[in-house]
Design a protein around this motif. Sequence first.
Motif, PDB file in Angstrom:
ATOM      1  N   CYS A 184      -0.212  12.108  -4.728  1.00  0.00           N
ATOM      2  CA  CYS A 184       0.285  10.742  -4.788  1.00  0.00           C
ATOM      3  C   CYS A 184       1.593  10.618  -3.999  1.00  0.00           C
ATOM      4  N   LEU A 185       2.463  11.600  -4.130  1.00  0.00           N
ATOM      5  CA  LEU A 185       3.717  11.602  -3.372  1.00  0.00           C
ATOM      6  C   LEU A 185       3.445  11.574  -1.871  1.00  0.00           C
ATOM      7  N   PHE A 186       2.422  12.290  -1.440  1.00  0.00           N
ATOM      8  CA  PHE A 186       2.075  12.360  -0.030  1.00  0.00           C
ATOM      9  C   PHE A 186       1.425  11.068   0.464  1.00  0.00           C
ATOM     10  N   LEU A 187       0.577  10.454  -0.380  1.00  0.00           N
ATOM     11  CA  LEU A 187      -0.188   9.282   0.041  1.00  0.00           C
ATOM     12  C   LEU A 187       0.608   7.982  -0.020  1.00  0.00           C
ATOM     13  N   VAL A 188       1.602   7.905  -0.905  1.00  0.00           N
ATOM     14  CA  VAL A 188       2.363   6.656  -1.043  1.00  0.00           C
ATOM     15  C   VAL A 188       3.035   6.230   0.257  1.00  0.00           C
ATOM     16  N   PRO A 189       3.766   7.118   0.957  1.00  0.00           N
ATOM     17  CA  PRO A 189       4.365   6.679   2.229  1.00  0.00           C
ATOM     18  C   PRO A 189       3.327   6.196   3.238  1.00  0.00           C
ATOM     19  N   LEU A 190       2.150   6.802   3.219  1.00  0.00           N
ATOM     20  CA  LEU A 190       1.078   6.377   4.114  1.00  0.00           C
ATOM     21  C   LEU A 190       0.627   4.958   3.782  1.00  0.00           C
ATOM     22  N   THR A 191       0.451   4.675   2.496  1.00  0.00           N
ATOM     23  CA  THR A 191       0.014   3.330   2.105  1.00  0.00           C
ATOM     24  C   THR A 191       1.114   2.296   2.354  1.00  0.00           C
ATOM     25  N   ILE A 192       2.376   2.717   2.270  1.00  0.00           N
ATOM     26  CA  ILE A 192       3.474   1.798   2.600  1.00  0.00           C
ATOM     27  C   ILE A 192       3.382   1.382   4.068  1.00  0.00           C
ATOM     28  N   ARG A 193       3.148   2.354   4.937  1.00  0.00           N
ATOM     29  CA  ARG A 193       3.041   2.045   6.374  1.00  0.00           C
ATOM     30  C   ARG A 193       1.834   1.167   6.657  1.00  0.00           C
ATOM     31  N   GLU A 220      13.905  -9.288  -3.956  1.00  0.00           N
ATOM     32  CA  GLU A 220      14.731  -9.827  -2.886  1.00  0.00           C
ATOM     33  C   GLU A 220      14.009  -9.896  -1.544  1.00  0.00           C
ATOM     34  N   SER A 221      13.008  -9.056  -1.332  1.00  0.00           N
ATOM     35  CA  SER A 221      12.305  -9.020  -0.056  1.00  0.00           C
ATOM     36  C   SER A 221      10.844  -8.659  -0.283  1.00  0.00           C
ATOM     37  N   PRO A 222       9.978  -8.841   0.731  1.00  0.00           N
ATOM     38  CA  PRO A 222       8.567  -8.484   0.562  1.00  0.00           C
ATOM     39  C   PRO A 222       8.393  -6.998   0.225  1.00  0.00           C
ATOM     40  N   VAL A 223       7.422  -6.715  -0.642  1.00  0.00           N
ATOM     41  CA  VAL A 223       7.154  -5.341  -1.069  1.00  0.00           C
ATOM     42  C   VAL A 223       5.664  -5.039  -0.858  1.00  0.00           C
ATOM     43  N   PRO A 224       5.330  -3.931  -0.203  1.00  0.00           N
ATOM     44  CA  PRO A 224       3.918  -3.561  -0.051  1.00  0.00           C
ATOM     45  C   PRO A 224       3.247  -3.380  -1.410  1.00  0.00           C
ATOM     46  N   TYR A 225       1.973  -3.758  -1.506  1.00  0.00           N
ATOM     47  CA  TYR A 225       1.306  -3.592  -2.796  1.00  0.00           C
ATOM     48  C   TYR A 225      -0.042  -2.881  -2.673  1.00  0.00           C
ATOM     49  N   LEU A 226      -0.097  -1.886  -1.788  1.00  0.00           N
ATOM     50  CA  LEU A 226      -1.310  -1.059  -1.693  1.00  0.00           C
ATOM     51  C   LEU A 226      -1.154   0.273  -2.421  1.00  0.00           C
ATOM     52  N   GLY A 227      -0.174   0.344  -3.315  1.00  0.00           N
ATOM     53  CA  GLY A 227       0.045   1.592  -4.030  1.00  0.00           C
ATOM     54  C   GLY A 227      -1.155   2.058  -4.829  1.00  0.00           C
ATOM     55  N   GLY A 228      -1.988   1.114  -5.244  1.00  0.00           N
ATOM     56  CA  GLY A 228      -3.181   1.484  -5.994  1.00  0.00           C
ATOM     57  C   GLY A 228      -4.104   2.400  -5.217  1.00  0.00           C
ATOM     58  N   MET A 229      -4.116   2.258  -3.888  1.00  0.00           N
ATOM     59  CA  MET A 229      -4.941   3.141  -3.061  1.00  0.00           C
ATOM     60  C   MET A 229      -4.476   4.584  -3.189  1.00  0.00           C
ATOM     61  N   ALA A 230      -3.157   4.785  -3.164  1.00  0.00           N
ATOM     62  CA  ALA A 230      -2.623   6.137  -3.299  1.00  0.00           C
ATOM     63  C   ALA A 230      -2.979   6.731  -4.660  1.00  0.00           C
ATOM     64  N   ILE A 231      -2.868   5.916  -5.697  1.00  0.00           N
ATOM     65  CA  ILE A 231      -3.171   6.391  -7.047  1.00  0.00           C
ATOM     66  C   ILE A 231      -4.643   6.762  -7.184  1.00  0.00           C
ATOM     67  N   TYR A 286      12.901   1.146  -9.810  1.00  0.00           N
ATOM     68  CA  TYR A 286      13.798   0.102  -9.319  1.00  0.00           C
ATOM     69  C   TYR A 286      14.827   0.662  -8.339  1.00  0.00           C
ATOM     70  N   PRO A 287      15.027  -0.003  -7.182  1.00  0.00           N
ATOM     71  CA  PRO A 287      14.233  -1.118  -6.625  1.00  0.00           C
ATOM     72  C   PRO A 287      12.980  -0.576  -5.936  1.00  0.00           C
ATOM     73  N   ALA A 288      11.832  -1.127  -6.284  1.00  0.00           N
ATOM     74  CA  ALA A 288      10.549  -0.585  -5.841  1.00  0.00           C
ATOM     75  C   ALA A 288      10.354  -0.705  -4.333  1.00  0.00           C
ATOM     76  N   GLN A 289       9.831   0.362  -3.731  1.00  0.00           N
ATOM     77  CA  GLN A 289       9.449   0.344  -2.325  1.00  0.00           C
ATOM     78  C   GLN A 289       7.988  -0.058  -2.162  1.00  0.00           C
ATOM     79  N   ILE A 290       7.228   0.023  -3.266  1.00  0.00           N
ATOM     80  CA  ILE A 290       5.801  -0.305  -3.231  1.00  0.00           C
ATOM     81  C   ILE A 290       5.351  -0.674  -4.634  1.00  0.00           C
ATOM     82  N   TYR A 291       4.362  -1.569  -4.720  1.00  0.00           N
ATOM     83  CA  TYR A 291       3.725  -1.925  -5.979  1.00  0.00           C
ATOM     84  C   TYR A 291       2.322  -1.334  -6.012  1.00  0.00           C
ATOM     85  N   MET A 292       1.804  -1.104  -7.225  1.00  0.00           N
ATOM     86  CA  MET A 292       0.440  -0.581  -7.328  1.00  0.00           C
ATOM     87  C   MET A 292      -0.600  -1.683  -7.169  1.00  0.00           C
TER      88      MET A 292
END
Length: 344
Positions: free
Chosen positions: A19-28, A46-57, A203-209
């Motif tokens: 999951c640690l490895f895949l999260v940065p990939l899904t953020i990109r 405060e700003s847009p947040v990627p929400y493909l974290g579920g793919m990594a999980i 917090y502050p989240a870099q990605i949502y699931m």
Amino acid sequence: MTGGWFQYLVVFVSSSILCLFLVPLTIRISWRVGLLDHPRGYKRQESPVPYLGGMAITFAFTLAIISASLTHPPVAGRRELNVILITALALAVVGLLDDIKNVSPWVRIAVEVGCGIVVWNLGVGVSLTGLDLLDLLLTVFWVVGITNAFNLLDNMDGLTAGVVCTTCTSYFAVAATGGQFLVAAMSAGLAGCAVGFLRSNRYPAQIYMGDGGSLFLGFLVAYLGLKLKVVGDGFQTSVVPVLACSIAILDTSVVTVARLRLRKSPFQGGSDHISHRLVKIGLPVPVAVGTIHVVAAIAGVLAFVCSRLDPISVWIVGGLVGANALGAAGFLLTIPVYPEQQHS
């Protein structure tokens, strides 16, 4: 999948690292394709947040469990494991579609009901009444309810991932000490994914699931709760997963009661969850989330304790927890979170 603490540790660590490895990939990927959760309405980041974290999980958990099952084949239950993984992945796809373009809540519920029926047909389900139809309905109610409870709980940075970690840790403790090797391994895998995801989701989240992740996790938590077996009567077996999931259940109950009182839809998003109410009384976001995590951990410990107690003691503990939950719900409902309450 033969039992052994080393095997459980391998599943936990491998799912966490994956999951640690895949999260940065899904953020990109999220930034590249524009799948972002933008600040609007009740969404106040405060700003847009990627929400493909579920793919990594989903990928991390699936790869870890499949690898573990190939390395240490399960003595029994391989077909059930395959069916559950496919069902959970199908629900994750529905959630991902909901993230990309809104899917009707009724369509989602229909799919979740189907998932509950799949679980029942595998021979996993509630066995409280001895009446097949009633137990089937209770099984579907549990699957739909817990799946949606964890989906609704995903409303603040790091909240759902942390609660999944505490819930699955309690599941793991009960299953591992009770010789339920498959349940223990899957619980360790889910806890590992939650820990790995928390690094970027706190917090502050870099990605949502997103719904793709929360529905996937919620369904598996519901399934594993049904699989847990303890020495005692049907009530005792039921109390353990209910206690382990009690924070998610309480949050959904508070939100549902509050919205129905004001004739609002329980299916829509909003800033009226327990976490929002704690922030409303002055707690910073990390403290509010941490407080819920601590309470969830205490509930998990009580769930494990109840798995070792006699039935009468379980009734007492269950009654005390229920009374405290009602008191907490009553207090939380007094905190104004809607504009019409604040100006009344």
